[in-house]
Design an enzyme around this catalytic site. Structure first.
Site, PDB file in Angstrom:
ATOM      1  N   ARG A   1       0.857  -1.186   0.000  1.00  0.00           N
ATOM      2  CA  ARG A   1       0.000   0.000   0.000  1.00  0.00           C
ATOM      3  C   ARG A   1       0.889   1.230   0.000  1.00  0.00           C
ATOM      4  O   ARG A   1       1.533   1.548   0.998  1.00  0.00           O
ATOM      5  CB  ARG A   1      -0.913  -0.029   1.231  1.00  0.00           C
ATOM      6  CG  ARG A   1      -1.588   1.277   1.548  1.00  0.00           C
ATOM      7  CD  ARG A   1      -2.620   1.141   2.645  1.00  0.00           C
ATOM      8  NE  ARG A   1      -2.147   0.552   3.872  1.00  0.00           N
ATOM      9  CZ  ARG A   1      -1.458   1.195   4.815  1.00  0.00           C
ATOM     10  NH1 ARG A   1      -1.113   2.458   4.643  1.00  0.00           N
ATOM     11  NH2 ARG A   1      -1.088   0.582   5.920  1.00  0.00           N
TER      12      ARG A   1
ATOM     13  N   HIS B   1      -3.150   4.320   5.206  1.00  0.00           N
ATOM     14  CA  HIS B   1      -4.302   3.419   5.328  1.00  0.00           C
ATOM     15  C   HIS B   1      -5.571   4.088   4.814  1.00  0.00           C
ATOM     16  O   HIS B   1      -6.337   3.507   4.052  1.00  0.00           O
ATOM     17  CB  HIS B   1      -4.471   3.000   6.786  1.00  0.00           C
ATOM     18  CG  HIS B   1      -5.654   2.132   7.039  1.00  0.00           C
ATOM     19  ND1 HIS B   1      -5.741   0.831   6.593  1.00  0.00           N
ATOM     20  CD2 HIS B   1      -6.818   2.386   7.696  1.00  0.00           C
ATOM     21  CE1 HIS B   1      -6.899   0.317   6.957  1.00  0.00           C
ATOM     22  NE2 HIS B   1      -7.566   1.246   7.618  1.00  0.00           N
TER      23      HIS B   1
ATOM     24  N   TYR C   1       4.627   4.663  11.464  1.00  0.00           N
ATOM     25  CA  TYR C   1       4.932   3.236  11.635  1.00  0.00           C
ATOM     26  C   TYR C   1       5.714   2.612  10.485  1.00  0.00           C
ATOM     27  O   TYR C   1       5.982   1.418  10.492  1.00  0.00           O
ATOM     28  CB  TYR C   1       3.634   2.437  11.866  1.00  0.00           C
ATOM     29  CG  TYR C   1       2.558   2.633  10.814  1.00  0.00           C
ATOM     30  CD1 TYR C   1       2.576   1.903   9.634  1.00  0.00           C
ATOM     31  CD2 TYR C   1       1.523   3.542  11.016  1.00  0.00           C
ATOM     32  CE1 TYR C   1       1.590   2.077   8.684  1.00  0.00           C
ATOM     33  CE2 TYR C   1       0.525   3.717  10.075  1.00  0.00           C
ATOM     34  CZ  TYR C   1       0.555   2.984   8.907  1.00  0.00           C
ATOM     35  OH  TYR C   1      -0.424   3.153   7.966  1.00  0.00           O
TER      36      TYR C   1
END
Length: 378
Positions: A266, A270, A279
């Site tokens: 990705r 998100h 992260y």
């Protein structure tokens, strides 16, 4: 069962040791082509590339619409186009597709009006298209619940005597949910014609894959249930389409379910509400950007003489025209009827619902209409 037969059964379930791949990151053919899969026809690959370009432009436009307040939220699938398009092109029109919230590009590729696709994310309806007419289930926000639905529909297709197949798109995070395991077990026992397609993009929001499983790959999760399993380079459209076509035909022929894991990434956060820099490191994103599925397939097709500068320019113009249509459609304010809250709760409204609806109708009749919001251009 003899030891020899048992060994053959187990071998038939195991995925490839390394992900299936036809095209390297630089767009050149790999040295050793997969022996178990046939490369799709070149014209099918050209159409897949076209759909990937259109899908990416849709994705970037939808992301921009969130910044304008036209969408409440949008989960980008940038970098996962090979998975989205490959899944749809492996199916027949009469087959069923069960998407997640991140699979809007797959729905557009399936032929659903982009405005109808974005209805959920705009907040107008739970689903903006007709699932029965499109053979596409409503986009699923809870993790893994759609795999149970896909398995049930697949089993109903089998019992009806047809040869339809259901394909369930799943994220890596969903493989940690109980629904996922229940669906695999049921599908295997009843040999339901369903394909479980896991888009392993390495993060369940901010949870890395290593915190979810110690398995060699997610494809191995099918073995314990007796489900034929495979893993594929999810940024190689040639490999994704080849593997999924074989998986769908395996299920269609009555041989039972298949689990396919695609290794992809990705590229964006998100959702627009997420800060992915908290992260994951930029260097990691840059490494995966070098494996971009759209650029990889374009380079491969150019190398085979199947794609020209004129072809690229024409599809780019088509993508821009579609983006303009989407902007225009989203700049038109939708009219929401609050009384629709009570529609489709039950097949027959209960007395309590009728009473609540009447109370709301009375309140609305006493309130002045709200002024329309101004439109925006992009």
């Amino acid at each position: 069962m003899s030891v020899k037969s048992l060994r053959q059964t187990v071998q038939g379930l195991l995925p490839s040791v390394v992900p299936v791949r036809f095209v390297a990151e630089d767009g050149t053919p790999v040295a050793r082509q997969p022996a178990d899969y046939a490369e799709p026809p070149v014209q099918a690959l050209v159409e897949a590339w076209r759909q990937m370009v259109l899908g990416r432009r849709f994705d970037t436009q939808a992301t921009a619409l969130t910044k304008q307040g036209r969408l409440a939220v949008y989960p980008s699938s940038r970098g996962q186009e090979a998975c989205q398009i490959g899944a749809v092109l492996a199916l027949r029109p009469e087959d069923w597709l069960f998407p997640t919230y991140r699979d809007s590009v797959a729905l557009v590729t399936r032929g659903i009006d982009p405005l109808e696709v974005l209805t959920l994310l705009r907040g107008d309806w739970h689903c903006g298209y007709d699932p029965a007419a499109t053979r596409v289930a409503p986009q699923c926000t809870p993790l893994a619940t759609q795999v149970l639905h896909a398995t049930g529909v697949a089993e109903s297709l089998r019992r009806a005597g047809g040869d339809g197949v259901a394909l369930a798109l799943v994220g890596d995070g969903a493989t940690s949910e109980g629904d996922f395991h229940e669906a695999l077990n049921f599908a295997a026992v009843f040999r339901a014609p369903v394909v479980f397609f896991v888009q392993n993009n390495k993060y369940a929001i901010s949870v890395p894959l290593a915190r979810q499983t110690a398995a060699p790959s997610l494809a191995y999760k099918g073995i314990g249930y007796g489900v034929r399993s495979e893993q594929v380079d999810g940024n190689d459209l040639v490999a994704v389409l080849a593997v999924l076509t074989a998986a769908v035909e395996h299920a269609r022929a009555g041989h039972g379910p298949v689990l396919v894991e695609a290794h992809t990434y990705r590229m964006d956060a998100h959702t627009n509400a997420d800060d992915a820099t908290r992260y994951r490191e930029d260097d990691e994103v840059d490494r995966w950007r070098a494996a971009d599925p759209v650029a990889r397939l374009e380079t491969y097709l150019r190398g085979r003489g199947a794609l020209t500068d004129e072809d690229v320019a024409a599809v780019t113009m088509e993508a821009e025209a579609r983006a303009a249509e989407l902007r225009a459609g989203m700049n038109t304010e939708s009219v929401a009827d609050p009384l629709e809250l009570f529609d489709h709760v039950y097949a027959e409204p209960t007395p309590q619902l009728r009473e609540q609806r009447a109370l709301l109708a009375a309140e609305l009749a006493e309130e002045p209409a709200s002024p329309a919001l101004p439109t925006q251009e992009n």
